[in-house]
Design a protein around this motif. Structure first.
Motif, PDB file in Angstrom:
ATOM      1  N   ILE A  32       0.860  -1.184   0.000  1.00 25.00           N
ATOM      2  CA  ILE A  32       0.000   0.000   0.000  1.00 25.00           C
ATOM      3  C   ILE A  32       0.894   1.231   0.000  1.00 25.00           C
ATOM      4  CG2 ILE A  32      -1.726   1.316   1.292  1.00 25.00           C
ATOM      5  CD1 ILE A  32      -2.817  -1.316   2.332  1.00 25.00           C
ATOM      6  N   LEU A  33       0.661   2.113  -0.954  1.00 24.58           N
ATOM      7  CA  LEU A  33       1.418   3.361  -1.013  1.00 24.58           C
ATOM      8  C   LEU A  33       0.558   4.466  -0.407  1.00 24.58           C
ATOM      9  CD1 LEU A  33       3.039   3.146  -4.558  1.00 24.58           C
ATOM     10  CD2 LEU A  33       3.980   2.460  -2.352  1.00 24.58           C
ATOM     11  N   GLY A  34       1.013   4.997   0.725  1.00 27.98           N
ATOM     12  CA  GLY A  34       0.308   6.086   1.396  1.00 27.98           C
ATOM     13  C   GLY A  34      -0.707   5.588   2.402  1.00 27.98           C
ATOM     14  N   VAL A  35      -0.484   5.884   3.685  1.00 22.91           N
ATOM     15  CA  VAL A  35      -1.483   5.552   4.711  1.00 22.91           C
ATOM     16  C   VAL A  35      -1.865   6.785   5.534  1.00 22.91           C
ATOM     17  CG1 VAL A  35      -0.867   3.112   4.927  1.00 22.91           C
ATOM     18  CG2 VAL A  35       0.287   4.793   6.385  1.00 22.91           C
ATOM     19  N   ALA A  36      -1.384   7.946   5.124  1.00 20.12           N
ATOM     20  CA  ALA A  36      -1.749   9.182   5.822  1.00 20.12           C
ATOM     21  C   ALA A  36      -3.223   9.478   5.574  1.00 20.12           C
ATOM     22  CB  ALA A  36      -0.891  10.340   5.312  1.00 20.12           C
ATOM     23  N   VAL A  63       0.624  -7.970   3.710  1.00 19.13           N
ATOM     24  CA  VAL A  63       0.552  -6.538   3.419  1.00 19.13           C
ATOM     25  C   VAL A  63       1.720  -5.766   4.027  1.00 19.13           C
ATOM     26  CG1 VAL A  63      -0.909  -4.466   3.532  1.00 19.13           C
ATOM     27  CG2 VAL A  63      -1.977  -6.725   3.530  1.00 19.13           C
ATOM     28  N   ASN A  64       2.293  -4.887   3.220  1.00 19.85           N
ATOM     29  CA  ASN A  64       3.262  -3.911   3.696  1.00 19.85           C
ATOM     30  C   ASN A  64       2.801  -2.545   3.213  1.00 19.85           C
ATOM     31  OD1 ASN A  64       5.687  -4.992   5.130  1.00 19.85           O
ATOM     32  ND2 ASN A  64       5.677  -6.365   3.356  1.00 19.85           N
ATOM     33  N   ALA A  87       0.336  -6.155  14.699  1.00 14.50           N
ATOM     34  CA  ALA A  87      -0.294  -5.041  15.387  1.00 14.50           C
ATOM     35  C   ALA A  87       0.413  -3.758  14.972  1.00 14.50           C
ATOM     36  CB  ALA A  87      -0.234  -5.239  16.890  1.00 14.50           C
ATOM     37  N   THR A  88       1.737  -3.829  14.839  1.00 14.38           N
ATOM     38  CA  THR A  88       2.510  -2.659  14.437  1.00 14.38           C
ATOM     39  C   THR A  88       3.204  -2.946  13.116  1.00 14.38           C
ATOM     40  OG1 THR A  88       2.935  -2.168  16.752  1.00 14.38           O
ATOM     41  CG2 THR A  88       4.296  -1.032  15.139  1.00 14.38           C
ATOM     42  N   LEU A  89       3.091  -2.012  12.192  1.00 15.72           N
ATOM     43  CA  LEU A  89       3.777  -2.140  10.908  1.00 15.72           C
ATOM     44  C   LEU A  89       4.661  -0.916  10.724  1.00 15.72           C
ATOM     45  CD1 LEU A  89       1.117  -3.228   8.244  1.00 15.72           C
ATOM     46  CD2 LEU A  89       3.035  -4.565   9.070  1.00 15.72           C
ATOM     47  N   GLU A  90       5.806  -1.124  10.076  1.00 19.28           N
ATOM     48  CA  GLU A  90       6.673   0.008   9.764  1.00 19.28           C
ATOM     49  C   GLU A  90       6.720   0.211   8.267  1.00 19.28           C
ATOM     50  OE1 GLU A  90      10.486  -0.231  11.592  1.00 19.28           O
ATOM     51  OE2 GLU A  90       9.637  -0.543  13.597  1.00 19.28           O
ATOM     52  N   SER A  91       6.854   1.451   7.867  1.00 16.60           N
ATOM     53  CA  SER A  91       6.966   1.780   6.450  1.00 16.60           C
ATOM     54  C   SER A  91       8.203   1.104   5.876  1.00 16.60           C
ATOM     55  CB  SER A  91       7.090   3.299   6.290  1.00 16.60           C
ATOM     56  OG  SER A  91       7.267   3.640   4.930  1.00 16.60           O
TER      57      SER A  91
END
Length: 146
Positions: A32-36, A63-64, A87-91
């Motif tokens: 996924i590009l962009g999660v803001a 998913v990343n 639970a936590t993902l990093e860019s």
């Protein structure tokens, strides 16, 4: 720009696009590009893209995400199915190799720094939720609009 039903619709379009190349969502690699919440800001609260990310994880996708403004996201534990380990993902860094390794790249928030022609060139399949790839000439057959 986006409303509450958009995440469901977007996930359905991703599923349809993957089906066309013979892949189920479960087990597919999706970037996924962009999660803001919106373009060029560093706030992800109430972001439809985070809803989409969570729904894809719930459906078993690998998913990343990449977002230069959001280094880390925490998915609400109550939303994730029991047994989901994320639970936590990093860019993740955006590289040609990473794009090539994905089954699908979803442009969820079109930050102005994203080089869409380059992204499309290195991707197998791009679902463009923001219709930002409309100016991309090369590889249009890889682009699925919402």
């Amino acid at each position: 720009e986006t409303n509450a039903s958009m995440p469901f619709y977007t996930v359905r379009r991703v599923a349809e696009a993957l089906n066309r190349i013979g892949r189920p969502i479960k087990g597919s690699k999706i970037l996924i590009l962009g999660v803001a919440f919106k373009r060029d800001i560093n706030d992800s609260r109430n972001s439809p893209a985070l809803e989409i990310l969570t729904m894809l994880v719930e459906q078993g996708a690998d998913v990343n995400y990449h977002d230069p403004y959001i280094p880390k996201v925490v998915l609400s534990e109550d939303r994730l199915l029991t047994g989901a380990s994320i639970a936590t993902l990093e860019s993740v860094p955006l590289t040609a190799a990473r794009l090539q390794a994905q089954d699908c790249v979803l442009v969820a928030v079109a930050h102005s720094g994203f080089d869409l022609p380059w992204i499309v060139r290195h991707s197998r399949l791009v679902v463009d939720a923001q219709n930002t790839a409309k100016l991309v000439r090369e590889g249009r057959e890889k682009i699925v609009k919402l």
